[in-house]
Design a protein around this motif. Structure first.
Motif, PDB file in Angstrom:
ATOM      1  N   ASP A  89       0.821  -1.220   0.000  1.00 13.60           N
ATOM      2  CA  ASP A  89       0.000   0.000   0.000  1.00 13.60           C
ATOM      3  C   ASP A  89       0.854   1.270   0.000  1.00 13.60           C
ATOM      4  O   ASP A  89       0.406   2.330  -0.386  1.00 13.60           O
ATOM      5  N   ASN A  90       2.093   1.149   0.464  1.00 12.30           N
ATOM      6  CA  ASN A  90       3.036   2.270   0.569  1.00 12.30           C
ATOM      7  C   ASN A  90       2.548   3.355   1.520  1.00 12.30           C
ATOM      8  O   ASN A  90       3.022   4.493   1.458  1.00 12.30           O
ATOM      9  N   THR A  91       1.607   3.013   2.406  1.00 12.76           N
ATOM     10  CA  THR A  91       1.114   4.014   3.356  1.00 12.76           C
ATOM     11  C   THR A  91       1.177   3.528   4.807  1.00 12.76           C
ATOM     12  O   THR A  91       1.134   4.348   5.727  1.00 12.76           O
ATOM     13  N   CYS A  92       1.245   2.229   5.050  1.00 11.94           N
ATOM     14  CA  CYS A  92       1.228   1.741   6.440  1.00 11.94           C
ATOM     15  C   CYS A  92       2.554   2.101   7.120  1.00 11.94           C
ATOM     16  O   CYS A  92       3.502   2.562   6.477  1.00 11.94           O
ATOM     17  N   CYS A  95       5.591   0.337   5.537  1.00 19.85           N
ATOM     18  CA  CYS A  95       5.951   0.934   4.244  1.00 19.85           C
ATOM     19  C   CYS A  95       6.630   2.276   4.440  1.00 19.85           C
ATOM     20  O   CYS A  95       7.652   2.566   3.796  1.00 19.85           O
ATOM     21  N   CYS A 103       4.952  -4.951   3.993  1.00 24.13           N
ATOM     22  CA  CYS A 103       3.712  -4.168   4.168  1.00 24.13           C
ATOM     23  C   CYS A 103       2.635  -5.004   4.856  1.00 24.13           C
ATOM     24  O   CYS A 103       2.491  -6.197   4.580  1.00 24.13           O
ATOM     25  N   VAL A 104       1.854  -4.388   5.727  1.00 20.39           N
ATOM     26  CA  VAL A 104       0.800  -5.139   6.424  1.00 20.39           C
ATOM     27  C   VAL A 104      -0.278  -5.634   5.447  1.00 20.39           C
ATOM     28  O   VAL A 104      -1.017  -6.556   5.765  1.00 20.39           O
TER      29      VAL A 104
HETATM   30 ZN   LIG Z   1       2.227  -0.953   3.725  1.00 21.06          ZN
END
Ligand SMILES: [Zn+2]
Length: 340
Positions: A89-92, A95, A103-104
């Motif tokens: 997701d590149n947001t958790c 990441c 990544c989760v």
């Molecule tokens: Zn992530």
């Protein structure tokens, strides 16, 4: 569409597969410009990893976006994109710390199988990085290399804390090891020792920036590294194989206080605690968070500062994937590029 399927050890066939479609609003479907066979694909191919029924193969990819789901914001149809072998997701929190391969919400691309004409890429916004414009044809192999082997070699060098002027040793002369040499050169290493006994690979290592070649393996290899480093060992060692012998070789090549970056997928490696204790080295590695490095790597490739696509020494049509696997299995090819 056509795609490569592994039916049993050494039985790879290119067959008709169902065209991928948008399944989640965050998906994209891409048309592969090129795809390739990975050293890690050889583990199931050789039957060292179990094969349970027909499995789509391939996790490296670069190509043009065909279609995006309604929630995709950052990539658009018509763009040329590169992504990593884990969708992220590149947001958790993981990441954002730079470990997108953990990544989760990560999803393995290997189960989707990119040795095909088309591929569905989950979490497109987090996973895919667009190139500035559609690249010229001769850049495609290098951009494909960024998807895994370059990014993995780069992470190996980063995890091994390669520093300007320092000494680096690389264990493994597959595509990842060779590109770890290239990464070490880019990061300013002084002495770069490639461990290889295979002449065409030695030659490419030297072209990528190696200063020395060591042909010995195991304890003899470690002794040769000590000899080249005033008896101390290398500051940074990149392990790009994943076997017991290669991992111990890497630790034994490293000076006390030095760093091992291990990126070869580990197979039955067991570390002796007491030796590890007295080695006084740092160990860091794992599945490379290629996504962290992609923007920088794409820029270096598009500026023609690096040419990692040279690891592809065999190019075949996708239909000939079986020969591509055989050539790598028999070490006739370093890495096979497949043209859908
Ligand atoms: Zn992530």
């Amino acid at each position: 569409m056509r795609g490569a399927i592994l039916h049993a050890p050494r039985d790879i066939r290119v067959e008709q597969r169902e065209d991928p479609t948008i399944e989640q609003p965050t998906d994209a479907v891409i048309r592969l410009a090129a795809t390739c066979v990975c050293g890690s694909d050889l583990w199931p191919y050789r039957g060292i990893e179990p094969v349970s029924g027909p499995a789509p193969m391939g996790h490296e990819y670069a190509g043009i976006v065909e279609e995006t789901g309604p929630d995709v914001r950052t990539v658009k149809p018509g763009q040329f994109v590169v992504g990593s072998f884990f969708a992220s997701d590149n947001t958790c929190g993981i990441c954002r710390a730079g470990y997108q391969s953990s990544c989760v919400h990560r999803q393995p691309i290997g189960s989707i199988g990119t040795q095909a004409e088309l591929a569905r890429i989950p979490l497109a916004d987090g996973t895919l990085v667009a190139t500035p414009g559609v690249p010229s044809e001769d850049l495609v192999p290098s951009l494909l290399a960024a998807s895994d082997v370059l990014g993995t070699g780069w992470f190996g060098a980063s995890a091994a804390q390669v520093q300007p002027g320092k000494t680096v040793a690389v264990v493994g002369d597959g595509a990842v090891g060779l590109l770890a040499v290239l990464a070490a050169r880019q990061l300013g290493a002084g002495q770069i020792i490639a461990m290889s006994r295979h002449e065409p690979r030695q030659k490419l290592a030297l072209e990528f920036g190696a200063t020395d070649i060591v042909t010995e393996r195991g304890d003899d290899g470690a002794a040769a590294i000590k000899e080249l480093t005033s008896g101390l060992g290398a500051h940074s060692v990149i392990e790009a194989v994943g076997t017991q012998e290669s991992m111990l070789q890497a630790i034994r090549c490293t000076r006390p206080g030095g760093h091992v970056g291990y990126v070869g997928v580990s197979h039955d490696v067991e570390l002796p605690g007491q030796e590890l204790f007295f080695s006084a080295v740092h160990l860091h590695g794992g599945p490379a968070p290629v996504r962290r490095f992609l923007p920088e790597l794409i820029e270096l490739i598009c500026d023609r500062a690096i040419d990692p696509g040279r690891v592809f020494d065999l190019t075949l049509p996708l239909e000939a994937a079986a020969e591509g696997y055989r050539a790598m299995d028999e070490r006739r090819a370093i890495k096979t590029l497949l043209r859908p």
